[in-house]
Write an enzyme that holds these catalytic residues in place. Structure first.
Site, mmCIF file in Angstrom:
data_model
loop_
_atom_site.group_PDB
_atom_site.id
_atom_site.type_symbol
_atom_site.label_atom_id
_atom_site.label_comp_id
_atom_site.label_asym_id
_atom_site.label_seq_id
_atom_site.Cartn_x
_atom_site.Cartn_y
_atom_site.Cartn_z
ATOM 1 N N LYS A 258 0.180 1.239 1.688
ATOM 2 C CA LYS A 258 0.087 -0.114 2.285
ATOM 3 C C LYS A 258 -0.030 -1.187 1.203
ATOM 4 O O LYS A 258 0.660 -2.205 1.247
ATOM 5 C CB LYS A 258 -1.161 -0.228 3.191
ATOM 6 C CG LYS A 258 -1.134 0.615 4.428
ATOM 7 C CD LYS A 258 -2.378 0.397 5.276
ATOM 8 C CE LYS A 258 -3.672 0.821 4.619
ATOM 9 N NZ LYS A 258 -3.780 2.261 4.368
ATOM 10 N N THR A 259 -0.931 -0.955 0.246
ATOM 11 C CA THR A 259 -1.156 -1.984 -0.778
ATOM 12 C C THR A 259 0.090 -2.182 -1.628
ATOM 13 O O THR A 259 0.490 -3.322 -1.913
ATOM 14 C CB THR A 259 -2.339 -1.581 -1.691
ATOM 15 O OG1 THR A 259 -3.453 -1.288 -0.875
ATOM 16 C CG2 THR A 259 -2.700 -2.697 -2.654
ATOM 17 N N LYS B 58 -7.194 -8.985 2.430
ATOM 18 C CA LYS B 58 -7.631 -7.601 2.661
ATOM 19 C C LYS B 58 -8.987 -7.751 3.339
ATOM 20 O O LYS B 58 -10.028 -7.898 2.672
ATOM 21 C CB LYS B 58 -7.733 -6.866 1.311
ATOM 22 C CG LYS B 58 -8.339 -5.485 1.382
ATOM 23 C CD LYS B 58 -7.359 -4.419 1.819
ATOM 24 C CE LYS B 58 -8.050 -3.075 2.010
ATOM 25 N NZ LYS B 58 -7.153 -1.997 2.435
ATOM 26 N N ASP C 280 -7.539 -3.103 -4.159
ATOM 27 C CA ASP C 280 -6.369 -3.479 -3.363
ATOM 28 C C ASP C 280 -6.145 -4.990 -3.441
ATOM 29 O O ASP C 280 -5.034 -5.462 -3.696
ATOM 30 C CB ASP C 280 -6.573 -3.091 -1.886
ATOM 31 C CG ASP C 280 -6.385 -1.601 -1.650
ATOM 32 O OD1 ASP C 280 -6.224 -0.862 -2.631
ATOM 33 O OD2 ASP C 280 -6.414 -1.189 -0.472
HETATM 34 N N1 LIG Z 1 6.435 4.337 -4.011
HETATM 35 C C1 LIG Z 1 5.438 4.795 -4.769
HETATM 36 N N2 LIG Z 1 5.706 5.440 -5.937
HETATM 37 C C2 LIG Z 1 4.702 5.934 -6.714
HETATM 38 N N3 LIG Z 1 3.381 5.838 -6.393
HETATM 39 C C3 LIG Z 1 3.061 5.216 -5.252
HETATM 40 C C4 LIG Z 1 4.061 4.656 -4.388
HETATM 41 N N4 LIG Z 1 3.441 4.107 -3.325
HETATM 42 C C5 LIG Z 1 2.124 4.296 -3.507
HETATM 43 N N5 LIG Z 1 1.896 4.958 -4.660
HETATM 44 C C6 LIG Z 1 0.585 5.370 -5.184
HETATM 45 O O1 LIG Z 1 -0.067 6.072 -4.116
HETATM 46 C C7 LIG Z 1 -1.446 5.725 -4.068
HETATM 47 C C8 LIG Z 1 -1.766 5.151 -2.673
HETATM 48 O O2 LIG Z 1 -1.057 3.934 -2.505
HETATM 49 P P1 LIG Z 1 -1.772 2.662 -1.868
HETATM 50 O O3 LIG Z 1 -3.057 2.390 -2.569
HETATM 51 O O4 LIG Z 1 -0.785 1.570 -1.815
HETATM 52 O O5 LIG Z 1 -2.079 3.244 -0.409
HETATM 53 P P2 LIG Z 1 -2.864 2.525 0.775
HETATM 54 O O6 LIG Z 1 -2.213 2.934 2.033
HETATM 55 O O7 LIG Z 1 -2.978 1.088 0.495
HETATM 56 O O8 LIG Z 1 -4.304 3.202 0.660
HETATM 57 P P3 LIG Z 1 -5.683 2.682 1.306
HETATM 58 O O9 LIG Z 1 -5.708 3.239 2.697
HETATM 59 O O10 LIG Z 1 -6.708 3.300 0.392
HETATM 60 O O11 LIG Z 1 -5.691 1.187 1.275
HETATM 61 C C9 LIG Z 1 -1.697 4.726 -5.196
HETATM 62 O O12 LIG Z 1 -2.166 5.436 -6.327
HETATM 63 C C10 LIG Z 1 -0.306 4.163 -5.480
HETATM 64 O O13 LIG Z 1 -0.157 3.741 -6.815
HETATM 65 MG MG LIG Z 2 -4.674 -0.138 0.239
#
Ligand SMILES: Nc1ncnc2c1ncn2[C@@H]1O[C@H](COP(=O)(O)OP(=O)(O)OP(=O)(O)O)[C@@H](O)[C@H]1O
Ligand SMILES: [Mg+2]
Length: 248
Positions: free
Chosen positions: A22-23, A44, A61
């Site tokens: 998501k982030t 956020k 985030d």
């Molecule tokens: N397309 C991508 N390629 C490589 N790494 C990625 C990619 N998308 C996300 N990540 C990595 O995966 C992990 C989770 O991503 P992110 O933090 O965006 O998830 P989130 O859904 O926001 O999590 P949360 O529920 O904790 O907010 C992070 O370490 C991020 O750097």
């Molecule tokens: Mg996030």
């Protein structure tokens, strides 16, 4: 590119789960819009698992979102609730004696909306994550009246999670813009190859982007790379990539 976007005020980004990207996706969208000249705000509302950096509690985030958007609003508007424990927000808040107040988040959103062209809100986990007693992430989406973008993972099991998320949103009258599949490997297996088609067929919402898994750990580099990808995907057609009239 001439774009007629129906998105005027902002977007709420939720996921099928925690850790689906998501982030990263929200930041990539923020960066694309900023590069197009828009004043982009990020919000956020609730962070659990906030970290102490130099004695200051920080939402990692929100920091990434702030960097991508260039938003200079105060922390109290960008990340109003910072909770230490990496738990469901309702539990993390209860352990700290904090009560998450929908009105406070709404007011932060209104302030951001009044001073920016577009506000990107990142939820916590998925739609039915509890924020407080009788308050789920989905209630927040409804309250802010923002359309929803769902971030999903690419691998086996994602169809079920994505369809459940869409059904949940629809049952509450939340407008679903579509789905972004994030982290597609360069050599997808069969399930990963079929996920986008199956989701768009059964969820009756478009898959607006399939974003690659980057072989990178630096999140800013990942965001820059995904922002370039987004510009070539159907998602770009929905984004307000034209600078609107000046706000006071
Ligand atoms: N397309 C991508 N390629 C490589 N790494 C990625 C990619 N998308 C996300 N990540 C990595 O995966 C992990 C989770 O991503 P992110 O933090 O965006 O998830 P989130 O859904 O926001 O999590 P949360 O529920 O904790 O907010 C992070 O370490 C991020 O750097
Ligand atoms: Mg996030």
């Amino acid at each position: 590119m001439i774009v007629t976007s129906t998105l005027t005020k902002g977007i709420f980004i939720s996921g099928t789960d925690t850790g689906v990207g998501k982030t990263i996706v929200a930041a990539a969208i923020a960066l694309s819009l900023r590069k197009a000249g828009l004043r982009v705000a990020v919000l956020k509302p609730v962070t659990s698992g906030a970290v102490l950096i130099d004695g200051r509690l920080v939402s990692e985030d929100a920091e990434l979102l702030r960097w991508a958007s260039g938003c200079t609003a105060p922390d109290r508007d960008i990340a109003p609730y910072l909770l230490r424990e990496p738990l469901a927000p309702s539990e993390a808040a209860a352990r700290e004696g904090v009560v998450i107040d929908l009105l406070l988040v709404r007011e932060a959103f209104e302030r951001l909306s009044a001073t920016h062209d577009f506000v990107i809100v990142e939820g916590a986990g998925g739609l039915l994550v509890p924020l407080a007693e009788n308050l789920l992430v989905a209630d927040l989406v409804e309250n802010l009246s923002l359309p929803l973008l769902i971030v999903a993972r690419p691998n086996l099991g994602t169809v079920n999670h994505t369809l459940m998320t869409c059904e949940c949103a629809r049952s509450r009258g939340i407008e679903v813009l579509g789905v972004v599949i994030n982290g597609q490997p360069s050599q997808p297996d069969l399930a990963e190859e079929y996920a986008a088609r199956v989701i768009s067929e059964y969820a009756s919402v478009p898959v607006l982007a399939v974003l690659p898994r980057c072989g990178e750990v630096n999140e800013k580099v990942i965001v820059e790379s995904l922002a370039k990808c987004i510009e070539k995907q159907p998602l770009a057609l929905l984004l307000p990539l034209e600078v609107p009239h000046e706000k006071p």
